[in-house]
Design an enzyme around this catalytic site. Structure first.
Site, mmCIF file in Angstrom:
data_model
loop_
_atom_site.group_PDB
_atom_site.id
_atom_site.type_symbol
_atom_site.label_atom_id
_atom_site.label_comp_id
_atom_site.label_asym_id
_atom_site.label_seq_id
_atom_site.Cartn_x
_atom_site.Cartn_y
_atom_site.Cartn_z
ATOM 1 C CD GLU A 188 40.262 5.306 22.366
ATOM 2 O OE1 GLU A 188 39.944 4.551 21.424
ATOM 3 O OE2 GLU A 188 41.391 5.289 22.906
ATOM 4 C CB CYS A 232 46.154 2.695 17.430
ATOM 5 S SG CYS A 232 47.340 2.900 18.752
ATOM 6 C CG HIS A 258 39.991 5.290 28.826
ATOM 7 N ND1 HIS A 258 40.125 5.974 27.637
ATOM 8 C CD2 HIS A 258 41.243 5.157 29.327
ATOM 9 C CE1 HIS A 258 41.404 6.227 27.420
ATOM 10 N NE2 HIS A 258 42.110 5.741 28.431
ATOM 11 C CB THR A 285 42.729 3.175 19.711
ATOM 12 O OG1 THR A 285 43.028 4.165 20.703
ATOM 13 C CG2 THR A 285 41.657 3.682 18.765
ATOM 14 C CB CYS A 343 44.467 9.973 18.334
ATOM 15 S SG CYS A 343 45.371 8.806 17.289
ATOM 16 C CB SER A 370 50.879 9.349 26.790
ATOM 17 O OG SER A 370 50.498 8.372 27.728
ATOM 18 C CG ASN A 402 49.293 3.284 25.835
ATOM 19 O OD1 ASN A 402 50.497 3.079 25.864
ATOM 20 N ND2 ASN A 402 48.772 4.501 25.990
ATOM 21 C CG HIS A 410 45.593 9.511 30.345
ATOM 22 N ND1 HIS A 410 44.712 8.505 30.012
ATOM 23 C CD2 HIS A 410 44.824 10.558 30.727
ATOM 24 C CE1 HIS A 410 43.472 8.928 30.193
ATOM 25 N NE2 HIS A 410 43.508 10.177 30.625
#
EC number: 1.17.7.4
Length: 316
Positions: A131, A200, A129, A170, A101, A273, A230, A46
């Site tokens: 993920e 993560c 989202h 994550t 990932c 990112s 994130n 992203h």
């Protein structure tokens, strides 16, 4: 004219994580190996700057597999995909490379393991989202229940309250997730958690750095994309940690200088990112306007590296 003094608190770690670095490398190596165009399902990570740079090298970004020709390689984004996507690629005999990932893949494996043990899964994540969609899509419909906030826990209708496990996206806020986990454990005492936290290392480390510098900052700028989970969490963490002005900016052009009038200290960080070149661009923009002194705020050292898939390391 004399420039006003300004302290820039520069968070470390910040920016690219190992999963993002690997995903970008996968696209670059695929173009090098098979030539352009190489198709990528969803944004590889992203960040518009990163996506545009890869587009210039020969990557074509699409939303769905159906938009990809059968005779060109396709790459799945770092966020992960539902099981149905590689299955569809195999059915069409397509060459595909999975850039998920490894830490997201770990959550997929964990969810499958719990499912095989007869447990229903609760996923803590953001609806829609990529993920979350990818993780929920690892198991049959109805096997993964989604919660976003502690209040959602009261509405859950599992088939057996004693046969549950939870996993998480994550890239969530560590503190917010802890509140949801507490609500789950209060309502379902037998619920099984991950062996090791799903959030993560990179997300956790970046949030810790923001918490460390927030009390010393009049403002915090997070370099990142508006669709980056994130990055948005870093803004929230900064505000919660005591900084009254925390904003997300994609790059230097997005800085609202009027809102920063009269400030003496600014914290700068970046989502996982966001490339370092955009952080440097923001620092340079401050140097143009202020007499800047940079104070590194180092809360962790990162040396994680993930290998690219074997197919890209083989000749031919």
């Amino acid at each position: 004219m004399t420039k006003a003094p300004l302290t820039l608190h520069l968070a470390a770690p910040r920016g690219f994580c190992a999963g993002v670095d690997r995903a970008i490398k996968i696209v670059e190596m695929a173009i090098e190996k098979w030539g352009a165009p190489v198709y990528v399902r969803h944004e590889i990570v992203h960040n518009k700057f990163v996506v545009d740079a890869l587009r210039e090298k020969g990557a074509v970004f699409v939303e769905e597999l159906e938009e990809c020709p059968q005779d060109r390689p396709v790459i799945f984004s770092a966020h992960g995909v539902p099981k149905s996507v590689p299955q569809a690629a195999e059915a069409r005999e397509m060459l595909y490379v999975d850039a998920t990932c490894p830490l997201v893949s770990k959550v997929h494996i964990e969810a499958a393991r719990h499912h095989d043990a007869g447990l229903q899964i609760v996923m803590i994540g953001h609806a829609g989202h990529p993920e979350t969609v990818g993780t929920m899509g690892q198991l049959p419909e109805g096997e993964v229940l989604l919660v976003e906030v502690p209040e959602d826990v009261a509405d859950l209708q599992p088939r057996d309250t004693d046969r549950l496990a939870f996993v998480t996206q994550t890239t969530l806020s560590v503190d917010d997730t802890a509140e949801v986990v507490a609500a789950l454990m209060a309502r379902f005492p037998a619920i099984v958690g991950p062996h090791k936290e799903d959030i993560c290392y990179a997300t956790t480390n970046r949030q810790e750095a923001v918490k460390a510098m927030a009390p010393d900052c009049d403002a915090i700028l997070v370099v990142g994309a508006p669709n980056s989970s994130n990055s948005k969490r870093l803004v929230e963490v900064g505000a919660r940690a005591g900084c009254s002005y925390a904003q997300l900016v994609q790059r230097a052009d997005d800085i609202d200088w009027r809102s920063l009038d009269g400030i003496r200290s600014v914290g700068i960080t970046a989502g996982a990112s966001a490339p370092e070149v955009l952080i440097e661009e923001v620092i340079d923009a401050f140097r143009d306007r202020y007499d800047v002194s940079v104070n590194p705020v180092v809360t962790a050292e990162e040396n994680v590296e993930f290998k690219v898939p074997r197919v890209l390391r083989l000749p031919g």
